[in-house]
Motif scaffolding. Structure first.
Motif, PDB file in Angstrom:
ATOM      1  N   ALA A   1       7.770   3.980  50.989  1.00 35.95           N
ATOM      2  CA  ALA A   1       8.874   3.205  50.412  1.00 35.95           C
ATOM      3  C   ALA A   1       8.773   3.179  48.888  1.00 35.95           C
ATOM      4  O   ALA A   1       9.778   3.336  48.190  1.00 35.95           O
ATOM      5  CB  ALA A   1       8.871   1.782  50.975  1.00 35.95           C
ATOM      6  N   GLU A   2       7.556   3.017  48.360  1.00 37.53           N
ATOM      7  CA  GLU A   2       7.359   3.027  46.906  1.00 37.53           C
ATOM      8  C   GLU A   2       7.756   4.365  46.321  1.00 37.53           C
ATOM      9  O   GLU A   2       8.419   4.441  45.283  1.00 37.53           O
ATOM     10  CB  GLU A   2       5.891   2.743  46.561  1.00 37.53           C
ATOM     11  N   LEU A   3       7.348   5.451  46.973  1.00 35.03           N
ATOM     12  CA  LEU A   3       7.672   6.791  46.493  1.00 35.03           C
ATOM     13  C   LEU A   3       9.176   7.023  46.495  1.00 35.03           C
ATOM     14  O   LEU A   3       9.722   7.624  45.564  1.00 35.03           O
ATOM     15  CB  LEU A   3       6.971   7.860  47.343  1.00 35.03           C
ATOM     16  N   LYS A   4       9.855   6.541  47.535  1.00 30.87           N
ATOM     17  CA  LYS A   4      11.314   6.697  47.614  1.00 30.87           C
ATOM     18  C   LYS A   4      11.998   5.902  46.501  1.00 30.87           C
ATOM     19  O   LYS A   4      12.999   6.344  45.944  1.00 30.87           O
ATOM     20  CB  LYS A   4      11.831   6.246  48.984  1.00 30.87           C
ATOM     21  N   GLN A   5      11.442   4.725  46.164  1.00 26.28           N
ATOM     22  CA  GLN A   5      12.018   3.899  45.093  1.00 26.28           C
ATOM     23  C   GLN A   5      11.897   4.599  43.742  1.00 26.28           C
ATOM     24  O   GLN A   5      12.755   4.467  42.899  1.00 26.28           O
ATOM     25  CB  GLN A   5      11.315   2.547  45.016  1.00 26.28           C
ATOM     26  N   LEU A   6      10.812   5.362  43.559  1.00 23.86           N
ATOM     27  CA  LEU A   6      10.611   6.076  42.293  1.00 23.86           C
ATOM     28  C   LEU A   6      11.682   7.139  42.095  1.00 23.86           C
ATOM     29  O   LEU A   6      12.045   7.455  40.977  1.00 23.86           O
ATOM     30  CB  LEU A   6       9.226   6.725  42.258  1.00 23.86           C
ATOM     31  N   GLY A   7      12.171   7.695  43.198  1.00 28.18           N
ATOM     32  CA  GLY A   7      13.265   8.655  43.128  1.00 28.18           C
ATOM     33  C   GLY A   7      12.832  10.021  42.638  1.00 28.18           C
ATOM     34  O   GLY A   7      11.645  10.298  42.464  1.00 28.18           O
TER      35      GLY A   7
ATOM     36  N   ASP B   1       9.212  13.497  40.897  1.00 26.61           N
ATOM     37  CA  ASP B   1       8.895  14.904  41.164  1.00 26.61           C
ATOM     38  C   ASP B   1       8.661  15.635  39.849  1.00 26.61           C
ATOM     39  O   ASP B   1       7.757  16.448  39.736  1.00 26.61           O
ATOM     40  CB  ASP B   1      10.029  15.595  41.936  1.00 26.61           C
ATOM     41  N   ARG B   2       9.527  15.352  38.847  1.00 26.84           N
ATOM     42  CA  ARG B   2       9.374  16.015  37.543  1.00 26.84           C
ATOM     43  C   ARG B   2       8.022  15.656  36.925  1.00 26.84           C
ATOM     44  O   ARG B   2       7.340  16.497  36.383  1.00 26.84           O
ATOM     45  CB  ARG B   2      10.514  15.622  36.623  1.00 26.84           C
ATOM     46  N   ALA B   3       7.622  14.395  37.070  1.00 23.79           N
ATOM     47  CA  ALA B   3       6.323  13.971  36.540  1.00 23.79           C
ATOM     48  C   ALA B   3       5.195  14.729  37.241  1.00 23.79           C
ATOM     49  O   ALA B   3       4.245  15.163  36.605  1.00 23.79           O
ATOM     50  CB  ALA B   3       6.140  12.468  36.704  1.00 23.79           C
ATOM     51  N   ASP B   4       5.342  14.912  38.571  1.00 28.78           N
ATOM     52  CA  ASP B   4       4.319  15.653  39.315  1.00 28.78           C
ATOM     53  C   ASP B   4       4.230  17.088  38.817  1.00 28.78           C
ATOM     54  O   ASP B   4       3.147  17.644  38.705  1.00 28.78           O
ATOM     55  CB  ASP B   4       4.641  15.680  40.827  1.00 28.78           C
ATOM     56  N   LYS B   5       5.402  17.703  38.505  1.00 28.07           N
ATOM     57  CA  LYS B   5       5.403  19.101  38.057  1.00 28.07           C
ATOM     58  C   LYS B   5       4.735  19.209  36.693  1.00 28.07           C
ATOM     59  O   LYS B   5       4.007  20.148  36.424  1.00 28.07           O
ATOM     60  CB  LYS B   5       6.849  19.630  37.998  1.00 28.07           C
ATOM     61  N   VAL B   6       4.971  18.227  35.831  1.00 27.45           N
ATOM     62  CA  VAL B   6       4.331  18.235  34.514  1.00 27.45           C
ATOM     63  C   VAL B   6       2.818  18.129  34.672  1.00 27.45           C
ATOM     64  O   VAL B   6       2.061  18.879  34.061  1.00 27.45           O
ATOM     65  CB  VAL B   6       4.870  17.082  33.622  1.00 27.45           C
TER      66      VAL B   6
END
Length: 123
Positions: A105-111, A115-120
């Protein structure tokens, strides 16, 4: 006198013996008292030979006992501790799954920006 098996090794063997879905299902079905083999077979979607094999493993380990009444063979838990163990496993799984769903649920709230932060970070 033979070598003593360390307790942690004996516990590992015990959990390995429990580590089969059919065996766990049998133990769950036996929590409320003895159950005839035909009822176990009706409740568990496996071949009779497979059920028989799994019951033999549980019987050899001493976790279940067989009870013969005429032509009917039933199985029962040898002691109440196994039912306690299954209840404890359910509580632990419930806590783990609750934690996982909260994280999801927290991950879904981050939107999608997360994902872009993970790629960086992953570069």
């Amino acid at each position: 006198m033979g070598m003593q098996v360390p307790l942690y090794q004996a516990k590992a063997e015990f959990f390995r013996m429990l580590g089969h879905p059919v065996r766990i299902r049998v133990l769950e079905l036996l929590q409320n008292g003895p159950v005839p083999v035909r009822d176990l077979l009706a409740a568990i979607d496996v071949e009779a030979s497979n059920l028989s094999q799994q019951l033999a493993v549980l019987r050899r380990s001493g976790i279940v006992v067989s009870i013969r009444d005429g032509a009917t063979v039933s199985y029962a838990l040898a002691g109440g501790d196994v039912a306690d163990l299954l209840r404890a496993a359910r509580r632990i799984l419930t806590e783990l799954l609750t934690g996982q769903s909260e994280l999801l649920a927290e991950l879904k709230q981050l939107g999608p920006q997360s994902d872009r932060a993970d790629k960086v970070i992953g570069r």
